[in-house]
Every structure is written in C-alpha cells, then in structure tokens.
Design a protein around this motif. Structure first.
Motif, PDB file in Angstrom:
ATOM      1  N   UNK A 154      24.519  -9.458 -40.026  1.00  0.00           N
ATOM      2  CA  UNK A 154      25.694  -8.596 -39.944  1.00  0.00           C
ATOM      3  C   UNK A 154      26.478  -8.594 -41.240  1.00  0.00           C
ATOM      4  N   UNK A 155      26.625  -9.762 -41.849  1.00  0.00           N
ATOM      5  CA  UNK A 155      27.355  -9.845 -43.114  1.00  0.00           C
ATOM      6  C   UNK A 155      26.645  -9.036 -44.205  1.00  0.00           C
ATOM      7  N   UNK A 156      25.313  -9.072 -44.176  1.00  0.00           N
ATOM      8  CA  UNK A 156      24.552  -8.330 -45.175  1.00  0.00           C
ATOM      9  C   UNK A 156      24.668  -6.824 -44.967  1.00  0.00           C
ATOM     10  N   UNK A 157      24.750  -6.406 -43.715  1.00  0.00           N
ATOM     11  CA  UNK A 157      24.784  -4.984 -43.391  1.00  0.00           C
ATOM     12  C   UNK A 157      26.191  -4.391 -43.474  1.00  0.00           C
ATOM     13  N   UNK A 158      27.208  -5.231 -43.480  1.00  0.00           N
ATOM     14  CA  UNK A 158      28.579  -4.755 -43.294  1.00  0.00           C
ATOM     15  C   UNK A 158      29.056  -3.883 -44.451  1.00  0.00           C
ATOM     16  N   UNK A 159      29.771  -2.820 -44.090  1.00  0.00           N
ATOM     17  CA  UNK A 159      30.461  -1.989 -45.069  1.00  0.00           C
ATOM     18  C   UNK A 159      31.845  -2.548 -45.373  1.00  0.00           C
ATOM     19  N   UNK A 160      32.375  -3.344 -44.451  1.00  0.00           N
ATOM     20  CA  UNK A 160      33.680  -3.974 -44.656  1.00  0.00           C
ATOM     21  C   UNK A 160      33.735  -5.258 -43.836  1.00  0.00           C
ATOM     22  N   UNK A 161      34.364  -6.284 -44.403  1.00  0.00           N
ATOM     23  CA  UNK A 161      34.570  -7.550 -43.709  1.00  0.00           C
ATOM     24  C   UNK A 161      36.049  -7.889 -43.783  1.00  0.00           C
ATOM     25  N   UNK A 162      36.705  -7.897 -42.636  1.00  0.00           N
ATOM     26  CA  UNK A 162      38.142  -8.166 -42.556  1.00  0.00           C
ATOM     27  C   UNK A 162      38.328  -9.533 -41.899  1.00  0.00           C
ATOM     28  N   UNK A 163      38.666 -10.569 -42.653  1.00  0.00           N
ATOM     29  CA  UNK A 163      38.830 -11.902 -42.074  1.00  0.00           C
ATOM     30  C   UNK A 163      40.005 -11.959 -41.093  1.00  0.00           C
ATOM     31  N   UNK A 164      39.909 -12.895 -40.164  1.00  0.00           N
ATOM     32  CA  UNK A 164      41.016 -13.176 -39.249  1.00  0.00           C
ATOM     33  C   UNK A 164      41.405 -14.639 -39.433  1.00  0.00           C
ATOM     34  N   UNK A 165      42.441 -14.926 -40.211  1.00  0.00           N
ATOM     35  CA  UNK A 165      42.828 -16.323 -40.428  1.00  0.00           C
ATOM     36  C   UNK A 165      43.373 -16.951 -39.145  1.00  0.00           C
ATOM     37  N   UNK A 166      42.832 -18.107 -38.799  1.00  0.00           N
ATOM     38  CA  UNK A 166      43.330 -18.861 -37.650  1.00  0.00           C
ATOM     39  C   UNK A 166      43.847 -20.200 -38.163  1.00  0.00           C
ATOM     40  N   UNK A 167      45.178 -20.351 -38.191  1.00  0.00           N
ATOM     41  CA  UNK A 167      45.786 -21.556 -38.737  1.00  0.00           C
ATOM     42  C   UNK A 167      46.200 -22.543 -37.662  1.00  0.00           C
ATOM     43  N   UNK A 168      45.678 -22.347 -36.454  1.00  0.00           N
ATOM     44  CA  UNK A 168      46.001 -23.234 -35.353  1.00  0.00           C
ATOM     45  C   UNK A 168      45.176 -22.890 -34.135  1.00  0.00           C
ATOM     46  N   UNK A 169      45.482 -23.567 -33.031  1.00  0.00           N
ATOM     47  CA  UNK A 169      44.700 -23.399 -31.805  1.00  0.00           C
ATOM     48  C   UNK A 169      45.590 -22.965 -30.648  1.00  0.00           C
ATOM     49  N   UNK A 170      46.671 -22.256 -30.963  1.00  0.00           N
ATOM     50  CA  UNK A 170      47.583 -21.834 -29.905  1.00  0.00           C
ATOM     51  C   UNK A 170      47.752 -20.315 -29.928  1.00  0.00           C
ATOM     52  N   UNK A 171      48.551 -19.822 -28.987  1.00  0.00           N
ATOM     53  CA  UNK A 171      48.733 -18.379 -28.847  1.00  0.00           C
ATOM     54  C   UNK A 171      49.389 -17.778 -30.089  1.00  0.00           C
ATOM     55  N   UNK A 172      50.314 -18.511 -30.712  1.00  0.00           N
ATOM     56  CA  UNK A 172      50.990 -17.986 -31.897  1.00  0.00           C
ATOM     57  C   UNK A 172      50.004 -17.794 -33.047  1.00  0.00           C
ATOM     58  N   UNK A 173      49.067 -18.732 -33.205  1.00  0.00           N
ATOM     59  CA  UNK A 173      48.059 -18.596 -34.256  1.00  0.00           C
ATOM     60  C   UNK A 173      47.183 -17.375 -34.004  1.00  0.00           C
ATOM     61  N   UNK A 174      46.837 -17.152 -32.739  1.00  0.00           N
ATOM     62  CA  UNK A 174      46.041 -15.966 -32.403  1.00  0.00           C
ATOM     63  C   UNK A 174      46.808 -14.693 -32.722  1.00  0.00           C
ATOM     64  N   UNK A 175      48.096 -14.674 -32.423  1.00  0.00           N
ATOM     65  CA  UNK A 175      48.910 -13.492 -32.703  1.00  0.00           C
ATOM     66  C   UNK A 175      48.997 -13.221 -34.197  1.00  0.00           C
ATOM     67  N   UNK A 176      49.176 -14.287 -34.997  1.00  0.00           N
ATOM     68  CA  UNK A 176      49.220 -14.110 -36.450  1.00  0.00           C
ATOM     69  C   UNK A 176      47.880 -13.618 -36.983  1.00  0.00           C
ATOM     70  N   UNK A 177      46.795 -14.146 -36.416  1.00  0.00           N
ATOM     71  CA  UNK A 177      45.473 -13.697 -36.830  1.00  0.00           C
ATOM     72  C   UNK A 177      45.251 -12.230 -36.524  1.00  0.00           C
ATOM     73  N   UNK A 178      45.690 -11.795 -35.337  1.00  0.00           N
ATOM     74  CA  UNK A 178      45.541 -10.390 -34.961  1.00  0.00           C
ATOM     75  C   UNK A 178      46.361  -9.481 -35.870  1.00  0.00           C
ATOM     76  N   UNK A 179      47.531  -9.957 -36.301  1.00  0.00           N
ATOM     77  CA  UNK A 179      48.360  -9.158 -37.208  1.00  0.00           C
ATOM     78  C   UNK A 179      47.647  -8.950 -38.546  1.00  0.00           C
ATOM     79  N   UNK A 180      46.971  -9.995 -39.025  1.00  0.00           N
ATOM     80  CA  UNK A 180      46.214  -9.858 -40.270  1.00  0.00           C
ATOM     81  C   UNK A 180      45.052  -8.886 -40.104  1.00  0.00           C
ATOM     82  N   UNK A 181      44.423  -8.912 -38.929  1.00  0.00           N
ATOM     83  CA  UNK A 181      43.340  -7.967 -38.649  1.00  0.00           C
ATOM     84  C   UNK A 181      43.857  -6.534 -38.694  1.00  0.00           C
ATOM     85  N   UNK A 182      45.016  -6.295 -38.107  1.00  0.00           N
ATOM     86  CA  UNK A 182      45.584  -4.946 -38.111  1.00  0.00           C
ATOM     87  C   UNK A 182      45.742  -4.427 -39.537  1.00  0.00           C
ATOM     88  N   UNK A 183      46.341  -5.227 -40.395  1.00  0.00           N
ATOM     89  CA  UNK A 183      46.549  -4.816 -41.783  1.00  0.00           C
ATOM     90  C   UNK A 183      45.222  -4.558 -42.496  1.00  0.00           C
TER      91      UNK A 183
END
Length: 388
Positions: free
Chosen positions: A54-83
């Motif tokens: 998949x990485x080889x085939x991808x036209x774009x790779x948008x990372x999702x940073x996860x800086x923790x293991x809680x709901x807030x970290x997931x929310x921050x990761x999703x915000x980075x995905x949106x951008x």
C-alpha cells in the motif's frame, strides 16, 4: 461525471486495506476509471502493522500522530488527519472519494470531502456494532455520503430509515470475499515465508480489539479470553494479531505481552503479529476457528466454512450467520463457546455478507455515477413511523 472517472480510494489501516485492495485492482484495470490511493490512519505507524505494498502504491500518505492511548489523543490524531487529507485531496483533485466503514479517522476524511464538495462513496454503511464508538461514526459518515455500497439487505434497510434516497443505495456484498479463493490457494511455503515460521496442523487465529464503550476498554474480556486460550494444548498454535489503534490498546498489548512470557520459556505455541497483511486471509483458511471480537470473524470467516467465537460486546448487533458463536467475555462462557464451535458441523453454512462477486458490482456503480450536481443535492426521505 467525467468520461473517465477518477476515484480516490482511502484506507486508514490494516482493517480496511484488504477490503479496498481488490477495488483498486479493478479500477486500475478498467479503461473507464483512474484510481488514486490515499493512505492515512495507522498506515504510517509501524506499531499497528504496515501494509508495505500500500505504501508503494499510495498517491498520498497522511500520517495520524497518536501521542497517547486515550480519547483525547485519538481526537488530536483525527484533527491532524482532517488537515492532511484536505491538502492531499486539493492536490489530487479526484471526481469522487471512496471510504470504508467506521473509524474515527475516516470521519475526518468524510468531513474533508464534504467541505471540498467532493462526492463521497461509503462502503459498509448501515451495519450495527453497539459495543463501540464505531456505531455512531458509521451512521454519521452515511449521512455525509452521496453513494452507499452496502454489504447486505438489512444494512440497506437501515439507510432508508436514516432518510437516504433509494437510488443512492447499492447492495453489493463484502469485497474482501472476492479474494478468498486466491488466498486459500496460497502455497504453504509462500505463507510460511510471510509468517516467518511453519504452519502446524492445528491453528487458531486470535483477533481482539479495544471495546471503546466499556470503562476498561475491554481488558477484562481480553484477560478472560487469554486465560481460556492458555488452557489449550501446546499442539494448538495461536496466531495473535495485536489490537488496533483505538483508545485502550496499550493496556491490551501489555497484558498480551505478559501473558505470552508466562512459564519457564514463554508460550512456544503463540505467535504475535502487529499485523498479518497479505498472510491474514491465507492463514485464516488454515485455522480451525477465529476467536476474538474482530468484524472479520463475522464477515469473512463464514465463506471458509470455519467457525468464529465472537467474544463480548464489541460486535453486538452486527449481522452474523450460523458459523458465529457468540459469548459474553467471561472465561466459562468463552470455554463453552469454543468447545461448541470446534465440534460444529458447518458444511451447509452460507455467508450473509456476499457471494464473492462484489467487485464487479462496485465497478458497475463507480462507472455509472450521475453528474456531481445530482449527487451533491441530497433529499431526506421521510418514512412513516408507528404512531405518526
């Protein structure tokens, strides 16, 4: 739509890559379509297993940073995905975006497509998983989508209850089933090369993910499951995939690692993988059962004629065929369900999620999309409810 339609297919991790890969192959081979692949979610995070092709085939790779293991970290990761996804879609400029399912990062992708006024094609809407936050996310994505590719008739009915117009809903089945025959035919030597060790005669596939609506994230259920698996003879090889990136995964991983090290030299019959990637379906075809709470045990395993022991509440409410044995997340119930599953005669069982001919149906939909203005202007269809 344009004479040659460009479809951007999005994957957020190992769970949906097997679903979208046969769709990508079909789009690439059809002269009426141009395929694009956008990877996000955990694809850039090796903690959760990577899909190297998949990485080889991808036209774009948008990372999702996860800086923790809680709901807030997931929310921050999703915000980075949106951008990141907004920037990628602006550059790629597809005619439509195809997404799968119910992940929190997929909701960010759906929001990006909506704001960019790109038609959204949603695969897997209308399902029910009452034990996870995925339930609300899936229905929210359905309301943002312009085209629905559903895996069974009950899902189509639920989308109509949500007010979706009938012409937008297409019952196609599960595309990963189209790959099962080829997966089952993978030679043992090739599979063992992917796994890094031999496949024995007695195998179980174990997949357990966090249960996001339980206070402990499903840890008690997981402890009970591993306790039962630890009672099995050492001749039974346990192929275990690590949990996904939902909040609570770190506690599950710690307990899994501690459990695997028990005994004088650890559990020699246990193999733990961040992800199995292309080995997943071929290995599943060689297992006596699938155990845990992954949706694949309900949607894919039945086509192989092997049982699934579905543990706990994560998949509660999801359509399940006769090959699925449900149990609460307690050791006694899990032990009983596993015994019943391994003794069951499933020779006449069928898979309610399709017949292995899904991708041609999807391709037919994608190559006959209405014009963008028609797609984007949605109506809410009221259905008379009891008591109205």
């Amino acid at each position: 739509m344009a004479e040659r339609v460009t479809i951007c297919v999005v994957s957020s991790g190992r769970a949906d890559y097997g679903l979208i890969r046969p769709i990508l192959d079909a789009l690439c081979a059809d002269p009426r379509t141009v395929d694009q692949l956008l990877l996000t979610g955990t694809h850039a995070d090796d903690r959760f297993g990577s899909e190297a092709d998949g990485r080889l085939l991808a036209d774009a790779l948008v990372p999702m940073p996860l800086d923790g293991d809680d709901a807030a970290a997931a929310a921050r990761g999703a915000a980075a995905v949106l951008t990141g996804v907004v920037e990628a879609l602006e550059r790629m400029a597809p005619d439509a975006v195809l997404i799968v399912g119910d992940r929190y990062e997929i909701l960010a992708v759906a929001q990006a497509a909506m704001l960019l006024r790109l038609p959204l094609i949603h695969l897997g809407g209308g399902d029910v998983t009452e034990g996870a936050i995925d339930e609300g996310i899936r229905h929210a994505v359905s309301k943002l989508a312009q085209v629905h590719l559903v895996t069974h008739a009950e899902a189509a009915r639920r989308l109509r209850q949500l007010g979706e117009e009938d012409w937008r809903i297409h019952t196609v089945g599960n595309p990963s089933l189209d790959s099962l025959a080829a997966a089952a035919a993978v030679p043992d030597a090739a599979l063992e090369g992917l796994l890094g060790r031999p496949v024995g005669a007695d195998n179980l596939l174990v997949c357990f993910h966090p249960v996001t609506l339980l206070p402990d994230g499903g840890l008690a259920e997981f402890r009970a499951l591993l306790a039962v698996l630890g009672e099995l003879p050492v001749s039974t090889h346990l192929w275990v995939t690590r949990p996904n990136a939902d909040p609570g995964h770190e506690a599950l991983n710690r307990h899994l690692d501690d459990w695997a090290k028990e005994g004088a030299s650890g559990r020699a019959n246990v193999s733990i993988h961040a992800a199995l990637g292309p080995a997943y379906l071929p290995l599943m075809a060689r297992c006596r059962a699938v155990v845990g709470n992954s949706s694949s045990g309900l949607t894919e395993t039945p086509s192989l004629g092997i049982p699934t022991v579905n543990v706990g509440v994560r998949q509660q409410g999801r359509l399940a065929g006769e090959t699925v044995f449900h149990c609460v997340g307690e050791a006694g119930a899990i032990r009983d369900a596993l015994e019943l599953a391994l003794a069951a005669d499933l020779s006449g069982a069928t898979n309610p999620y399709g017949d292995g001919n899904t991708v041609p149906r999807i391709l037919s939909v994608l190559t006959s999309l209405p014009e963008r203005d028609v797609l984007m202007h949605k109506r809410f269809i009221d259905i008379e409810a009891p008591g109205d």
